[in-house]
Each structure stands twice: as structure tokens, then as C-alpha cells.
Design a protein around this motif. Structure first.
Motif, PDB file in Angstrom:
ATOM      1  N   LYS A 194       0.862  -1.179   0.000  1.00  0.00           N
ATOM      2  CA  LYS A 194       0.000   0.000   0.000  1.00  0.00           C
ATOM      3  C   LYS A 194       0.902   1.235   0.000  1.00  0.00           C
ATOM      4  N   ARG A 195       0.356   2.346  -0.479  1.00  0.00           N
ATOM      5  CA  ARG A 195       1.170   3.553  -0.644  1.00  0.00           C
ATOM      6  C   ARG A 195       0.817   4.571   0.441  1.00  0.00           C
ATOM      7  N   ARG A 196       1.852   5.144   1.059  1.00  0.00           N
ATOM      8  CA  ARG A 196       1.667   6.032   2.201  1.00  0.00           C
ATOM      9  C   ARG A 196       1.400   7.468   1.770  1.00  0.00           C
ATOM     10  N   VAL A 197       0.591   8.159   2.586  1.00  0.00           N
ATOM     11  CA  VAL A 197       0.366   9.597   2.438  1.00  0.00           C
ATOM     12  C   VAL A 197       0.619  10.242   3.797  1.00  0.00           C
ATOM     13  N   LYS A 198       1.527  11.190   3.844  1.00  0.00           N
ATOM     14  CA  LYS A 198       1.826  11.929   5.076  1.00  0.00           C
ATOM     15  C   LYS A 198       1.878  13.415   4.741  1.00  0.00           C
ATOM     16  N   GLN A 199       1.017  14.190   5.385  1.00  0.00           N
ATOM     17  CA  GLN A 199       0.971  15.617   5.115  1.00  0.00           C
ATOM     18  C   GLN A 199       0.472  16.373   6.344  1.00  0.00           C
ATOM     19  N   TYR A 200       0.728  17.685   6.347  1.00  0.00           N
ATOM     20  CA  TYR A 200       0.293  18.555   7.430  1.00  0.00           C
ATOM     21  C   TYR A 200      -0.714  19.558   6.871  1.00  0.00           C
ATOM     22  N   ILE A 201      -1.831  19.706   7.584  1.00  0.00           N
ATOM     23  CA  ILE A 201      -2.858  20.689   7.230  1.00  0.00           C
ATOM     24  C   ILE A 201      -2.742  21.853   8.212  1.00  0.00           C
ATOM     25  N   GLY A 202      -2.453  23.024   7.679  1.00  0.00           N
ATOM     26  CA  GLY A 202      -2.313  24.195   8.545  1.00  0.00           C
ATOM     27  C   GLY A 202      -3.553  25.074   8.494  1.00  0.00           C
ATOM     28  N   VAL A 203      -4.188  25.319   9.667  1.00  0.00           N
ATOM     29  CA  VAL A 203      -5.343  26.217   9.754  1.00  0.00           C
ATOM     30  C   VAL A 203      -4.932  27.466  10.542  1.00  0.00           C
ATOM     31  N   ASN A 204      -5.670  28.537  10.317  1.00  0.00           N
ATOM     32  CA  ASN A 204      -5.241  29.791  10.921  1.00  0.00           C
ATOM     33  C   ASN A 204      -5.442  29.789  12.434  1.00  0.00           C
ATOM     34  N   TYR A 205      -4.783  30.742  13.083  1.00  0.00           N
ATOM     35  CA  TYR A 205      -4.797  30.810  14.552  1.00  0.00           C
ATOM     36  C   TYR A 205      -6.126  31.292  15.111  1.00  0.00           C
ATOM     37  N   SER A 206      -7.007  31.765  14.268  1.00  0.00           N
ATOM     38  CA  SER A 206      -8.319  32.211  14.766  1.00  0.00           C
ATOM     39  C   SER A 206      -9.264  31.049  15.039  1.00  0.00           C
ATOM     40  N   THR A 216      -0.989  18.528  16.091  1.00  0.00           N
ATOM     41  CA  THR A 216       0.339  18.221  16.618  1.00  0.00           C
ATOM     42  C   THR A 216       1.187  19.441  16.978  1.00  0.00           C
ATOM     43  N   ASP A 217       1.100  20.536  16.219  1.00  0.00           N
ATOM     44  CA  ASP A 217       2.080  21.613  16.418  1.00  0.00           C
ATOM     45  C   ASP A 217       1.428  22.983  16.274  1.00  0.00           C
ATOM     46  N   PHE A 218       2.074  23.918  16.985  1.00  0.00           N
ATOM     47  CA  PHE A 218       1.793  25.338  16.783  1.00  0.00           C
ATOM     48  C   PHE A 218       2.879  25.881  15.857  1.00  0.00           C
ATOM     49  N   GLY A 219       2.534  26.010  14.613  1.00  0.00           N
ATOM     50  CA  GLY A 219       3.527  26.445  13.647  1.00  0.00           C
ATOM     51  C   GLY A 219       3.741  27.948  13.681  1.00  0.00           C
ATOM     52  N   GLU A 220       4.633  28.429  12.873  1.00  0.00           N
ATOM     53  CA  GLU A 220       4.950  29.852  12.832  1.00  0.00           C
ATOM     54  C   GLU A 220       3.768  30.681  12.343  1.00  0.00           C
ATOM     55  N   SER A 221       2.992  30.091  11.427  1.00  0.00           N
ATOM     56  CA  SER A 221       1.865  30.860  10.894  1.00  0.00           C
ATOM     57  C   SER A 221       0.581  30.048  10.819  1.00  0.00           C
ATOM     58  N   ALA A 222       0.566  28.837  11.417  1.00  0.00           N
ATOM     59  CA  ALA A 222      -0.626  27.995  11.337  1.00  0.00           C
ATOM     60  C   ALA A 222      -0.625  26.963  12.441  1.00  0.00           C
ATOM     61  N   SER A 272     -10.153  28.433   7.995  1.00  0.00           N
ATOM     62  CA  SER A 272      -9.554  28.526   6.679  1.00  0.00           C
ATOM     63  C   SER A 272      -8.138  27.983   6.727  1.00  0.00           C
ATOM     64  N   ILE A 273      -7.671  27.566   5.540  1.00  0.00           N
ATOM     65  CA  ILE A 273      -6.305  27.080   5.425  1.00  0.00           C
ATOM     66  C   ILE A 273      -5.362  28.268   5.560  1.00  0.00           C
ATOM     67  N   ALA A 274      -4.390  28.131   6.460  1.00  0.00           N
ATOM     68  CA  ALA A 274      -3.479  29.241   6.720  1.00  0.00           C
ATOM     69  C   ALA A 274      -2.395  29.304   5.660  1.00  0.00           C
ATOM     70  N   PHE A 275      -1.884  30.486   5.468  1.00  0.00           N
ATOM     71  CA  PHE A 275      -0.727  30.694   4.603  1.00  0.00           C
ATOM     72  C   PHE A 275       0.300  31.486   5.391  1.00  0.00           C
ATOM     73  N   SER A 285     -10.992  28.217  16.946  1.00  0.00           N
ATOM     74  CA  SER A 285     -11.198  27.949  18.377  1.00  0.00           C
ATOM     75  C   SER A 285     -10.839  26.505  18.705  1.00  0.00           C
ATOM     76  N   PRO A 286     -10.552  26.204  19.990  1.00  0.00           N
ATOM     77  CA  PRO A 286     -10.244  24.822  20.373  1.00  0.00           C
ATOM     78  C   PRO A 286     -11.385  23.859  20.037  1.00  0.00           C
ATOM     79  N   GLU A 287     -12.622  24.301  20.192  1.00  0.00           N
ATOM     80  CA  GLU A 287     -13.752  23.428  19.902  1.00  0.00           C
ATOM     81  C   GLU A 287     -13.799  23.097  18.404  1.00  0.00           C
ATOM     82  N   ASN A 288     -13.618  24.131  17.567  1.00  0.00           N
ATOM     83  CA  ASN A 288     -13.621  23.883  16.127  1.00  0.00           C
ATOM     84  C   ASN A 288     -12.438  22.997  15.699  1.00  0.00           C
ATOM     85  N   MET A 289     -11.291  23.203  16.349  1.00  0.00           N
ATOM     86  CA  MET A 289     -10.129  22.368  16.024  1.00  0.00           C
ATOM     87  C   MET A 289     -10.408  20.905  16.361  1.00  0.00           C
ATOM     88  N   GLU A 290     -11.008  20.664  17.522  1.00  0.00           N
ATOM     89  CA  GLU A 290     -11.318  19.295  17.919  1.00  0.00           C
ATOM     90  C   GLU A 290     -12.331  18.666  16.961  1.00  0.00           C
TER      91      GLU A 290
END
Length: 412
Positions: A302-314, A347-353, A391-394, A316-321
Motif C-alpha cells: 500500500k502507498r503512504r500519504v503523510k501531510q500537514y494541514i495548517g489552519v489559521n490561529y483564529s 500536533t504543532d503550533f507552527g509559525e503561521s498555522a 480557513s487554510i493558513a498561509f 477555536s479549540p472546539e472547532n479544532m477538535e
């Protein structure tokens, strides 16, 4: 062949005519002609038998007429015997093969027709020439030629057997879905080369030459030949290593280092051909493949897929969950996603997402279907993010200045 027999019969007829009647007609007198007219049938028969006896006693280079007659008779009989032997062989063995369910004998019978017919020719020609009275030197030469011809025909038959066995093994391996059938052509080539080398050695030996003496007498030339063949031997043993380990087969997508990346098209005795993604054909010596790390992408279950989805800091914890659960759900419901292992976590608090790890496997390992599944899943993730009001962060940066902006002053 028909022209040969016509010329031979014409020559034999002229020879008989000149022998029987040439001298007799010249020596005949008118009185004898009158006497011959009064001969009875028995006298004519006795005279014919006597002349035939004289014919068989004629000496041509140590060979009497009788020897030449039987030589041509056996030579003609050889062609007849070949047709009879081949016909009996084909009919009898074909009937026996029809009673078995094995495909080997069905393919072997027509393949061995040529060697069997050639063996009849060799034996017939040898027996025909054996009737003639030849010098001792010629007898030795003919005997050696007979031995070499017999050996050649036998190895020809063995080569035919190897070809038929390889063909049957390919069919059986394909039927049972064994990957070894991709290496059968390589094994076939190796066996054929081995048999040809052995045949050449034995034929040269039967011709009266000492193979050991020839090899020993090569001297410096043999050393140069050995050095020149060093690369070929290294590639040959690399081929043996590939056959033994089977790191890939024809049709596999492999990657070797940073230069070789594509599908295997052919595995030869010296090299392996790989069709790259740019459609160029790359030829790699087998000794290189035997000593390199080979990554076989086609062997993945089987073929693996590994990626990170970055959402903006606005977000909320409930929406993130809720977003994490939505992504897990859509992965479980997608028919192209392998359900053995799915991992979705914030997993992470990124620099912009805010980073969400999405880790899963597609059921297919083919490149194009795999990319279609990834695209479908990514579109579903985008819709899930939008449905949660995020929204997807940039990459962005916010600059905070303490104490406000400085007052600028200047002279009027």
C-alpha cells in the motif's frame, strides 16, 4: 537435391554404357555379329551376367563398381530412412503425448524433429562412406568428422529441450502467478551459453585437438583475453545475484541512487534496461545493480500519504477538535483509503498555522490512482475546514510595536 540425383544417375548410366558396350562394339567383327544373331536366350543371359560381373570388378581409385553402387544405394536409402524415421517418430510420440495432460511433450515432439532427422543423415552418410575403400588418413578424418557431427546434433537437441522447458516454465509460472517467470529468459540464455561452450570444447576435442594445450599455449594472449573478459564476468555474476535474490522483476518500478528511476523493461546477462519517467532507456550493468541499494516501489503493499494541514490561529479549540474528528471520519468513509491505519492529530503550533498531521495509506500502489485518491481526500478536507468556519493558513507575520509610533519633529 533432385538435380543431384538426376546427375548421379546420368553419370552412372554413361559409365555402365561405356563399360559394357564401348570396348565390345569396337572389337566386334562381322563374323561375330552373325554368330550373335544365332544365340539363344540362355546364352544371352549368361553373357549379360558375365558382363555384370566384369562391371563389379572394375577398379576406380581402389573402389570397385560394386562398392560405388552400394555407396549410392545407401546414400539414397539415407534420405528414405530419414522420412520413415521422422514419420514414425511424429506419429507414435504424438499419439503418446495426446494421452498425457502435460504440455511439455506436446511442444517437445515437433521441436526434436530436426535433430532426429539430422542424426539419421549423419549415421547414413557415415555408413555410406564406410563402404568405400579410402586411405587410412581419410578414414581417421571421416571418423573424427562423424564424432564431431554426432556431438553437434546431440547438443542441438539439448538446446531444443532447454527452449521447450523454458517455454513451459514461463506458462506454469504465469498460471500460478509466480514472479520467477520474469527471470526464466535470463536462466534460458545462461543455460544455452553453457551448453554451447561445452559443445564447442567437446567438438574441438573430438576433432583431435587438445583443448588444454590450446588454452595453455595462448600465453600472453590468454592473459589479455582474461583481463578483457573481467567486466563481462563481473556482469554475469551480477546477473546470477539478481536471479538468486530477485530484488525486482520485469515491470517493477525501481529506484537506484539518484539517477535510476523508472520501470524495468529487460533483465539480460550483462545489463538491465530501465525505462525512465522521461521515456529514455537507461542501461545499467548488472554488477552495479548487485552492489547498489535498490528501492522497489512496486513491492509496496500500500502507498503512504503523510501531510500537514495548517489552519489559521483564529480557529477555536472546539472547532479544532471537531475538525480533527471530521477528517478522521471522511478518511474512514473513503473507499480508496486503506483502513488498517489512519492517524489524524493536532500536533504543532507552527509559525503561521496550527498544524494537523494527516497520515494514511491508499489501497492501490499504482501512481495515477494513488494521486486521484489524494486529490479527492484533499478536496474533502478543504470542505471540512470551510464548514467549521476556519480557513487554510498561509505564511503570515504580525508585527507588534510597543509604546506606539515615535513622534517625528523637525525645524520649520
Amino acid at each position: 537435391m533432385r538435380k543431384f540425383w538426376i546427375l548421379a544417375l546420368c553419370a552412372l548410366g554413361l559409365f555402365v554404357n561405356s563399360t559394357l558396350f564401348g570396348q565390345e562394339q569396337e572389337a566386334a567383327t562381322p563374323a561375330q555379329e552373325v554368330a550373335q544373331e544365332g544365340q539363344t536366350f540362355s546364352e544371352v543371359r549368361e553373357e549379360a551376367l558375365q558382363k555384370f560381373s566384369q562391371l563389379t570388378d572394375i577398379d576406380l581409385g581402389g573402389n570397385s563398381g560394386a562398392r560405388l553402387f552400394f555407396f549410392f544405394l545407401l546414400l539414397f536409402g539415407t534420405f528414405v530412412a530419414r522420412k520413415i524415421v521422422v514419420g514414425i517418430y511424429v506419429r507414435w510420440f504424438h499419439r503418446a503425448a495426446e494421452k498425457t495432460s502435460w504440455a511439455f511433450d506436446d511442444k517437445l515432439i515437433p521441436a526434436m524433429t530436426g535433430p532426429i532427422g539430422a542424426m539419421v543423415y549423419v549415421i547414413g552418410f557415415f555408413l555410406s562412406i564406410s563402404i568405400l575403400s579410402l586411405s587410412p588418413t581419410m578414414d581417421v578424418v571421416i571418423l573424427r568428422i562423424f564424432q564431431a557431427s554426432t556431438m553437434t546434433v546431440l547438443f542441438w537437441g539439448l538446446l531444443r529441450v532447454v527452449d521447450v522447458m523454458a517455454e513451459v516454465m514461463v506458462d506454469v509460472a504465469k498460471e500460478r502467478d509466480h514472479s520467477v517467470y520474469h527471470f526464466i529468459p535470463l536462466i534460458k540464455k545462461t543455460a544455452r551459453i553453457f551448453l554451447i561452450v561445452v559443445a564447442v570444447v567437446l567438438v574441438v576435442q573430438n576433432l583431435g585437438y587438445s583443448v588444454g594445450s590450446l588454452l595453455a599455449g595462448m600465453g600472453i594472449g590468454g592473459l589479455a583475453l582474461a583481463l578483457a573478459a573481467q567486466e563481462s564476468l563481473a556482469n554475469f555474476f551480477g546477473s546470477v545475484s539478481i536471479v538468486a535474490d530477485r530484488p525486482f522483476k520485469v515491470g517493477d518500478w525501481i529506484q537506484v541512487g539518484s539517477k535510476v528511476d523508472g520501470d524495468v523493461e529487460e533483465i539480460g546477462l550483462r545489463s538491465t534496461k530501465v525505462r525512465t519517467w522521461s521515456k529514455s532507456l537507461m542501461t545499467i550493468p548488472n554488477k552495479v545493480l548487485a552492489n547498489e541499494i535498490i528501492e522497489n516501489w512496486s513491492r509496496m503493499p500500500k502507498r503512504r500519504v503523510k501531510q500537514y494541514i495548517g489552519v489559521n490561529y483564529s480557529t477555536s479549540p472546539e472547532n479544532m477538535e471537531g475538525l480533527v474528528e471530521d477528517i478522521k471520519k471522511l478518511l474512514r468513509e473513503d473507499e480508496g483509503v486503506n483502513q488498517d491505519f489512519i492517524l489524524v492529530n493536532f500536533t504543532d503550533f507552527g509559525e503561521s498555522a496550527l498544524q494537523i498531521l494527516v497520515y494514511y495509506f491508499t489501497s492501490t500502489t499504482a501512481w495515477l490512482p494513488h494521486m486521484d485518491i489524494r486529490q479527492r481526500v484533499n478536496l474533502k478536507i478543504m470542505k471540512a475546514v470551510e464548514a467549521r468556519g476556519s480557513s487554510i493558513a498561509f505564511p503570515t507575520r504580525t508585527l507588534h510595536i510597543e509604546g506606539g509610533l515615535p513622534q517625528l519633529s523637525g525645524d520649520e
